[in-house]
Motif scaffolding. Sequence first.
Motif, PDB file in Angstrom:
ATOM      1  N   LEU A  12       0.873  -1.155   0.000  1.00 21.16           N
ATOM      2  CA  LEU A  12       0.000   0.000   0.000  1.00 21.16           C
ATOM      3  C   LEU A  12       0.911   1.204   0.000  1.00 21.16           C
ATOM      4  N   SER A  13       0.783   1.998  -1.032  1.00 18.07           N
ATOM      5  CA  SER A  13       1.780   3.030  -1.227  1.00 18.07           C
ATOM      6  C   SER A  13       1.149   4.385  -1.377  1.00 18.07           C
ATOM      7  N   ILE A  14       1.879   5.409  -1.017  1.00 23.94           N
ATOM      8  CA  ILE A  14       1.422   6.769  -1.287  1.00 23.94           C
ATOM      9  C   ILE A  14       1.920   7.228  -2.657  1.00 23.94           C
ATOM     10  N   ASN A  93      10.678   0.327   9.358  1.00 23.84           N
ATOM     11  CA  ASN A  93      10.899   1.029   8.103  1.00 23.84           C
ATOM     12  C   ASN A  93      11.350   0.024   7.047  1.00 23.84           C
ATOM     13  N   SER A  94      11.591   0.515   5.867  1.00 21.52           N
ATOM     14  CA  SER A  94      11.784  -0.407   4.748  1.00 21.52           C
ATOM     15  C   SER A  94      13.045  -1.247   4.854  1.00 21.52           C
ATOM     16  N   THR A  95      14.008  -0.771   5.585  1.00 20.62           N
ATOM     17  CA  THR A  95      15.268  -1.482   5.630  1.00 20.62           C
ATOM     18  C   THR A  95      15.077  -2.930   6.063  1.00 20.62           C
ATOM     19  N   TRP A 106       5.843   3.140   0.802  1.00 18.42           N
ATOM     20  CA  TRP A 106       4.860   2.206   1.371  1.00 18.42           C
ATOM     21  C   TRP A 106       4.465   2.604   2.798  1.00 18.42           C
ATOM     22  N   LEU A 107       3.219   2.304   3.132  1.00 16.12           N
ATOM     23  CA  LEU A 107       2.708   2.544   4.484  1.00 16.12           C
ATOM     24  C   LEU A 107       2.456   1.243   5.225  1.00 16.12           C
ATOM     25  N   GLY A 108       2.065   0.245   4.448  1.00 11.64           N
ATOM     26  CA  GLY A 108       1.846  -1.079   5.004  1.00 11.64           C
ATOM     27  C   GLY A 108       2.038  -2.078   3.892  1.00 11.64           C
ATOM     28  N   CYS A 109       2.419  -3.265   4.193  1.00 11.34           N
ATOM     29  CA  CYS A 109       2.474  -4.292   3.172  1.00 11.34           C
ATOM     30  C   CYS A 109       2.289  -5.649   3.851  1.00 11.34           C
ATOM     31  N   LEU A 122       3.740  -2.600   9.178  1.00 10.52           N
ATOM     32  CA  LEU A 122       3.293  -1.209   9.188  1.00 10.52           C
ATOM     33  C   LEU A 122       4.545  -0.348   9.343  1.00 10.52           C
ATOM     34  N   ARG A 123       4.527   0.800   8.679  1.00  7.77           N
ATOM     35  CA  ARG A 123       5.755   1.598   8.607  1.00  7.77           C
ATOM     36  C   ARG A 123       5.958   2.438   9.861  1.00  7.77           C
ATOM     37  N   ARG A 124       7.112   2.312  10.403  1.00  6.02           N
ATOM     38  CA  ARG A 124       7.414   3.028  11.644  1.00  6.02           C
ATOM     39  C   ARG A 124       7.450   4.544  11.416  1.00  6.02           C
ATOM     40  N   SER A 125       8.019   4.969  10.313  1.00  6.52           N
ATOM     41  CA  SER A 125       8.165   6.409  10.062  1.00  6.52           C
ATOM     42  C   SER A 125       7.666   6.767   8.672  1.00  6.52           C
TER      43      SER A 125
END
Length: 340
Positions: A12-14, A93-95, A106-109, A122-125
């Motif tokens: 899910l992306s912005i 985060n994505s790392t 991304w916000l969630g995946c 869920l994305r931390r930042s």
Amino acid sequence: MRVAGALTALLLSIAAVPADAHNPTPAPYGRSWSITEVSAGSTYDWDASVPAWLKPYVQDVLQTQWASSTTNNSKHVVFRQQAGGSATVYFTNSTGVAACNNLPGWLGCASGAGSTAWKIWLRRSPGQPWCQLNLVSGCWDVERIGIHETGHIGGFLDHMDTSESDTVMTPVPANRPESGWSTHHLQRCDEARMQILYDVASLAGGYANCFDHIPGHGPTGLYSVVSAAAPLTADCYGAGLTLTGRLSVKTDSNYGALSGNSLPSRTVFLDRRPMGSAAWMIDYASVATDGGSSTNWSRTFSVSGSSGVTTYEFRAHFKGESGLDADYSPVVGLTWSNPC
Ligand SMILES: [Zn+2]
């Protein structure tokens, strides 16, 4: 946005996505849960990255909003948080999160749709704050993102690029104060897709109001069929003659698990007219449908104090409801003659 070729990665992306406009036609994605798996349920646990503030919101999505019978009358796998559970929720985060790295915004995946080892990140930042921490314009509601990811892993739901009032599966979610930014439960087309795939949770419950695009649909939703017949169509005055019938969803392979479903706890109206008359007495009587399998309603009529031959014609009428279209039965004639 779905990453091409990566069936396990649903993001899910912005980021802007090309609009492949299509109607909210029910469409599956990935792997569905079997009926056995739906019955067994799915346990999950927290990764160490999940902070205390986030847990109640994720639990609300997975265990309350997802399963709410007022917003989702579809069969669905039940989620339960449990120490050592098979599935995992992350806050990071994505790392290091391969399934999410394809989209920088991304916000969630999620991965593992339809398996007990599913994962949700869920994305931390995120670029804008989570609304639960900082209720500002442009913030993201963590439950809105969470119900989308739950749709992927629990609902067999693909992205659907229509309005926020149709689905929580839009590739790009709304943020505050856009319409739908704080939606926490499935929308009508999400429910429709899950009903076709898994069936309704309760036969007496409602059908989703989003079947107007599938092949074989009726004027507004699924076709219904109401039948009416009488084992005995003629008897003496004073004797009861019984109409029986069945109200159901039409049998149609396009209707998936819903095809032919009995429709209990509905009202069937009965119109009546004297044989030879063109004018119906509308709603002359009514009857509630029940849980019978071969027939689910019956109604007995009688005529008294007459002489000669009296024939009334009857037809049964289901008036339809959200997601289900109306139907009339064939006309059945009942005849009374001779004193008993
Ligand atoms: Zn998604």
